[in-house]
Design an enzyme around this catalytic site. Structure first.
Site, mmCIF file in Angstrom:
data_model
loop_
_atom_site.group_PDB
_atom_site.id
_atom_site.type_symbol
_atom_site.label_atom_id
_atom_site.label_comp_id
_atom_site.label_asym_id
_atom_site.label_seq_id
_atom_site.Cartn_x
_atom_site.Cartn_y
_atom_site.Cartn_z
ATOM 1 N N ILE A 1 24.704 -25.293 -129.743
ATOM 2 C CA ILE A 1 25.500 -26.517 -129.709
ATOM 3 C C ILE A 1 26.472 -26.460 -128.540
ATOM 4 C CG2 ILE A 1 27.043 -28.026 -131.027
ATOM 5 C CD1 ILE A 1 24.097 -27.699 -132.129
ATOM 6 N N GLU A 2 26.221 -27.329 -127.562
ATOM 7 C CA GLU A 2 26.995 -27.327 -126.320
ATOM 8 C C GLU A 2 28.026 -28.445 -126.261
ATOM 9 O OE1 GLU A 2 26.782 -24.473 -124.174
ATOM 10 O OE2 GLU A 2 26.628 -26.005 -122.632
ATOM 11 N N HIS A 3 27.770 -29.496 -127.021
ATOM 12 C CA HIS A 3 28.592 -30.694 -126.869
ATOM 13 C C HIS A 3 28.987 -31.262 -128.218
ATOM 14 C CE1 HIS A 3 27.776 -30.861 -122.649
ATOM 15 N NE2 HIS A 3 26.473 -30.896 -122.858
#
Ligand SMILES: *[C@@H]1O[C@H](CO)[C@@H](O)[C@H](O)[C@H]1NC(C)=O
Ligand SMILES: *[C@@H]1O[C@H](CO)[C@@H](O)[C@H](O)[C@H]1NC(C)=O
Ligand SMILES: *[C@@H]1O[C@H](CO)[C@@H](O)[C@H](O)[C@H]1NC(C)=O
Length: 300
Positions: A156-158
């Site tokens: 999960i990057e964003h």
């Protein structure tokens, strides 16, 4: 500060080890359980070769198909960079004789988030019935009805950290009722800073047994790997958790570590932690070009 958890992930890993042992994967285990190895991300470049070819190198103990890049708003989408989804099923089965196959959710796009509890529960159901050991009439299974992936990776990057803990707990709950195996294994791939802003709460549930700590794509992490690694290792000191060090296989990516520095500088530090399990390589495309992981297989 290690989270307490009623069901230590070590028990999953031992079960996983027993399965792998039956499959003859002697290098991945020893008497103290699953030894780790090299994990690789696959699915980010059409020119990386097939999943079966990746597994046939014998280098990887886990391959992570990436990414389920849209979820949380009633729509789900798998992006594997133009690879043919219909041929993936047989490749997954082929791989499962030597490795575990996970599917990663999230990635670098911005079309995912879990705005509500219900959206997390819905995603868990979607993953379980579409790709995993859950089977339900009327649910289309793109990899085939008899193909079941082994686990889910959280990348999960964003967006918001909300409800990934609900997702983790729900996915984990699917393991109830399976005595001889753990059909819903979980990993997370946070950036190096401890605790991770987006995945910290999910990891704190205690049900995510493998953590791939990312030291690439981030100049802070590349420069301060030792300081941040020490925090992860101190928080997860035992084999109840498996810590993997995630590195790029390409010199062009921030955080690239030359093999000599990795072997002589970094590895001795990592090996002091009982929880150190191996390396996670970004990605198969680069690894195929450089063979970066080839010597690393011996070091885990
Ligand atoms: C098994 O692996 C663990 C962790 O890597 C290591 O500490 C231990 O010495 C190994 N045991 C054997 C019998 O090889
Ligand atoms: C969301 O889930 C949490 C944890 O399961 C629960 O405590 C909370 O009541 C739920 N909220 C809603 C709106 O369902
Ligand atoms: C990487 O390994 C493959 C297969 O063993 C070999 O064909 C290729 O030449 C190697 N590439 C490099 C850059 O070492």
């Amino acid at each position: 500060m290690a989270p307490t958890h009623p069901r230590p992930p070590a028990s999953i890993l031992l079960l996983g080890a027993a399965m792998l042992s039956m499959a003859g994967l002697a290098t991945a285990i020893n008497s103290s359980g699953f030894k780790g190895g090299v994990t690789v991300y696959w699915g980010r470049n059409k020119d990386e070769g097939s999943l079966a070819e990746a597994c046939d190198t014998g280098r990887y103990t886990i391959v992570i198909i990436s990414f389920l890049d849209i979820f949380g708003h009633g729509e789900y989408h798998l992006d594997i960079s133009g690879h043919d989804t219909s041929t993936l099923g047989p490749d997954i089965k082929h791989c499962q004789s030597v490795a575990l196959v996970y599917l990663s959710i999230g990635g670098f796009g911005n079309r995912y988030s879990l705005p509500t509890n219900q959206s997390a529960l819905d995603l868990a159901d979607h993953l379980w019935y579409t790709y995993m050991a859950g089977h339900k009439a009327g649910v289309h299974r793109p990899f085939g009805d008899d193909v079941e992936i082994d686990g889910i990776d959280f990348f999960i990057e964003h967006g918001s950290p909300d409800n990934y803990d609900v997702l983790a707990n729900r996915l984990w709950s699917f393991n109830k009722g399976f005595r001889a195996r753990t059909p819903a294994q979980l990993s997370a791939t946070p950036r190096c800073r401890y605790p991770d802003r987006l995945l910290g709460k999910a990891i704190a549930t205690g049900v995510i047994g493998r953590i791939n700590v990312r030291f690439y794509d981030d100049s802070y992490c590349a420069a301060h790997w030792r300081q941040e690694w020490d925090k992860w290792a101190a928080t997860y000191p035992t084999q109840d958790y498996q810590l993997y060090v995630a590195l790029p296989a390409s010199e062009k990516v921030v955080g690239y570590v030359h093999l000599k520095s990795l072997h002589l500088g970094m590895l001795p530090v990592l090996q002091k932690a009982e929880s150190f399990a191996g390396f996670t390589i970004w990605d198969r495309y680069s690894d195929r070009l450089t063979n970066y992981s080839s010597p690393i297989v011996q070091w885990t």
